[in-house]
Each structure stands twice: as structure tokens, then as C-alpha cells.
Design an enzyme around this catalytic site. Structure first.
Site, PDB file in Angstrom:
ATOM      1  N   THR A  38       0.852  -1.204   0.000  1.00 10.22           N
ATOM      2  CA  THR A  38       0.000   0.000   0.000  1.00 10.22           C
ATOM      3  C   THR A  38       0.879   1.243   0.000  1.00 10.22           C
ATOM      4  OG1 THR A  38      -1.752  -1.130   1.160  1.00 10.22           O
ATOM      5  CG2 THR A  38      -1.585   1.229   1.581  1.00 10.22           C
ATOM      6  N   THR A  52      -0.439   1.312   6.910  1.00 16.38           N
ATOM      7  CA  THR A  52      -0.310   0.190   5.985  1.00 16.38           C
ATOM      8  C   THR A  52      -0.177  -1.089   6.792  1.00 16.38           C
ATOM      9  OG1 THR A  52       1.094  -0.919   4.384  1.00 16.38           O
ATOM     10  CG2 THR A  52       2.188   0.663   5.827  1.00 16.38           C
ATOM     11  N   VAL A  54     -13.329  -4.663   1.986  1.00 19.36           N
ATOM     12  CA  VAL A  54     -12.725  -3.333   2.052  1.00 19.36           C
ATOM     13  C   VAL A  54     -11.840  -3.297   3.288  1.00 19.36           C
ATOM     14  CG1 VAL A  54     -13.174  -0.862   2.308  1.00 19.36           C
ATOM     15  CG2 VAL A  54     -14.717  -2.266   0.917  1.00 19.36           C
ATOM     16  N   GLY A  55     -10.614  -2.819   3.120  1.00 18.59           N
ATOM     17  CA  GLY A  55      -9.690  -2.751   4.253  1.00 18.59           C
ATOM     18  C   GLY A  55      -9.772  -1.411   4.962  1.00 18.59           C
TER      19      GLY A  55
HETATM   20  N1  ASP Z   1      -4.005  -2.005   4.644  1.00 20.91           N
HETATM   21  C1  ASP Z   1      -4.241  -2.558   3.348  1.00 20.91           C
HETATM   22  C2  ASP Z   1      -5.511  -3.360   3.372  1.00 20.91           C
HETATM   23  O1  ASP Z   1      -5.724  -4.095   4.315  1.00 20.91           O
HETATM   24  C3  ASP Z   1      -3.125  -3.444   2.858  1.00 20.91           C
HETATM   25  C4  ASP Z   1      -1.732  -2.890   3.031  1.00 20.91           C
HETATM   26  O2  ASP Z   1      -1.513  -1.896   3.685  1.00 20.91           O
HETATM   27  O3  ASP Z   1      -0.822  -3.495   2.463  1.00 20.91           O
HETATM   28  O4  ASP Z   1      -6.266  -3.301   2.430  1.00 20.91           O
END
Ligand code: ASP
Length: 312
Positions: free
Chosen positions: A172, A222, A201-202
Site C-alpha cells: 500500500t 499500511t 474493504v480494508g
Molecule cells: N491495509 C491494506 C488493506 O488491508 C493493505 C496494506 O496496507 O498493504 O487493504
């Protein structure tokens, strides 16, 4: 990590295990993309642009760089597609915008900004967000535009492993910036997690979870999004700063204590209105960088100190 003097912009390109594919050439490409993003954001601030302009400029560069899991280079969903999430927040006004599950918008961070500035809403998802993007005149692309061979390989490995949980191939991207008046802003953009399904959805597009900014601090996160959602991570860090914690204390309490205690992993950028900062991560590495008012850019990937980026 006190290796950035007085930063005006911090960026990240994701926290996680360092990929096996990270050979010298890929590491150099990642360092170069982080440095370009830092310079793009710094250039905006140097010309009197707002912190919001700066974070959108920096994140757009990282979305276009195939090394990262955002925009081109996004991970693949369960079905083998790309679904992108992004958010922006302006600390001075508490205005915010987010988009979730978009498949055809080249720069989701720009769509998040358009949602904030040109719609009466804070968050749009799926086909509605796409329709709004077209109306707002944003560049739209075929979903295959986001394809890259390294993410395809990761998806194939995940699929062949028989694991039906999303895989934590992170990457991310995000940025936080502050201007000469001490105003701050944050932006984050992601493809989410490999193998995600059912419209997952994150934390990234959720204001207060992956992205938050107020008058005193800006945060971009992230990592394993479910844990950042459950801890309202970005808002929690800003609230701690408002209550008197140092940037280091605020960021560490969430990223190095609360999230790992729950079983999660990841990292964050935190930048305060007076130029304090912290970028902790509880993983092997976090692609990251900072730039000061003089335009000196520094970047790092693993646990090493950030080093000055080569001049362009
Ligand atoms: N936080 C992001 C998600 O869970 C993934 C990431 O940060 O790599 O969608």
C-alpha cells in the site's frame, strides 16, 4: 529512527515481509519511485501548494509505479481482478474523501479527492464511485492496466497454496505532509490484500482507520487492514497526539503495542503540525521516505536508517 531532520513530507510504499523477489534492481526501482514521490510532493509545497495537493501528488506517483500495491501493480482479488481503495483527509478543515472497490480509475487517490471536493459525500464504493469518476472527468482504464507479472505470480502462489484467507503481500502507498503554516494532510491508496473477495474493504479508505488528519497531526497506515479497522488506528494516533503524547509515543502505542497484541502487523506514518514525526513498523520492512524543506530526500526499505536518495 531519527534520520530525517525537519520533514515536510513522509511517504510509505507498504509494510510487510520483504518479498523474495526483492533483488537489487527491484530495490533500486522502489527507492527511485519513493524519491520521485517525495520530490513531486515537495515541489508542490515549494510552489505554495497545500499539504493536500502535496499528498495527492506524491501518492499519484506511487500509484503509477508498478513496484507498489496501489494503482498499477495492485494485487489480484480472488477472481483475478483488481479492486482499489483510497482516501484523503485535510487536517485544517477535517474534510475527507474515500473510495472503495473501484476497478477502472487510474488514480484512486484523485477520485478520493474529487469525492471530498465535488460530492456531498465522504465515501463512495463500487460502480457508483466509477460513475462519479467518469462524471468528474478522471482518467479511466481497463482493469488489465493494473496487471503486473510479479503480482500475478504472488496470486498464483497464493491460489496454489490452497489457502482461502487473503495473503499479506503488502505494498500500500501513503503520504503525510505539512506546510509552512503547520497545516497537515494525509492520503493512502491500495489494492488491498491478495485473494480478497466478497467486496472486502480494508482500512485504507476508511477515515479514522487507515487515513486521518486533524489540526495537529496526519496519519497514513499500511498493513493487515482488519486490525487497523478494529483499532481505528489512524484516528487513535491523532487523538493521542491531541492528548499530549509525542509522535513516537502515539504511533508506537498503536503500531508496536495494540495491533501486534491483537495479532496484526503493519506500520504507519505520523507527522505533526510542528514537524514532529514517527514511522514505526512491526514487520521486516516498510518502504518509506522523507523529505525536508530543503528538498533532501531520504529513503529506506528494511530496518536500516534512511539514506539520502541519489540526485536526479
Ligand atoms: N491495509 C491494506 C488493506 O488491508 C493493505 C496494506 O496496507 O498493504 O487493504
Amino acid at each position: 529512527m531519527r534520520d530525517c531532520g525537519n520533514p515536510v513530507l513522509l511517504v510509505h510504499g507498504g509494510a510487510g515481509a520483504l518479498p523474495e523477489s526483492l533483488d537489487a534492481a527491484s530495490a533500486a526501482a522502489a527507492h527511485a519511485a519513493l524519491a520521485s514521490a517525495l520530490r513531486a510532493g515537495h515541489g508542490v509545497l515549494a510552489e505554495g501548494g497545500s499539504p493536500l495537493d502535496a499528498v495527492v501528488a506524491a501518492v499519484s506517483v506511487l500509484e503509477d509505479a508498478p513496484a507498489f500495491n496501489a494503482g498499477r501493480g495492485a494485487v489480484y482479488t480472488y477472481e483475478g481482478l483488481h479492486e482499489l481503495d483510497a482516501a484523503v483527509m485535510d487536517g485544517a478543515t477535517l474534510r475527507a474523501g474515500g473510495v472503495a472497490g473501484v476497478r477502472n480509475v487510474r488514480n484512486p487517490v484523485q477520485l478520493a479527492r474529487a469525492v471530498m471536493e465535488h460530492s456531498p459525500h465522504v465515501m463512495l464504493a463500487g460502480s457508483g464511485a466509477e460513475a462519479f469518476a467518469r462524471q468528474a472527468g478522471l482518467v479511466c482504464v481497463d482493469n488489465a492496466y493494473f496487471d503486473t507479472p510479479h503480482r500475478l505470480r504472488e496470486w498464483q502462489v497464493w491460489r496454489d497454496s490452497g489457502d482461502r484467507n487473503p495473503a499479506p503481500y503488502f505494498g500500500t502507498v501513503g503520504a503525510v505532509a505539512r506546510d509552512a503554516h503547520g497545516r497537515v494532510a494525509a492520503a493512502t491508496s491500495t489494492g488491498g490484500m491478495t485473494g480478497k473477495r466478497w467486496g472486502r474493504v480494508g482500512d485504507t479508505p476508511v477515515i479514522g482507520a487507515g487515513t486521518y488528519a486533524d489540526a495537529r497531526a496526519a496519519v497514513s497506515c499500511t498493513g493487515w487492514g482488519e486490525f487497523f479497522l478494529r483499532t481505528c488506528a489512524a484516528h487513535s494516533m491523532c487523538a493521542r497526539v491531541a492528548a499530549g503524547s509525542t509522535p513516537e509515543q502515539a504511533a508506537r502505542a498503536i503500531v508496536l503495542e495494540q495491533i501486534p497484541m491483537l495479532g496484526g502487523s503493519g506500520g504507519a506514518l505520523l507527522l505533526t503540525a510542528d514537524g514532529g514525526w514517527s514511522m514505526p513498523f512491526n514487520t521486516a520492512g516498510m518502504y518509506r521516505g522523507c523529505i525536508d524543506a530543503d528538498g533532501r530526500a531520504r529513503t529506506a526499505i528494511g530496518r536500516e536508517d534512511m539514506r539520502e536518495a541519489a540526485a536526479v
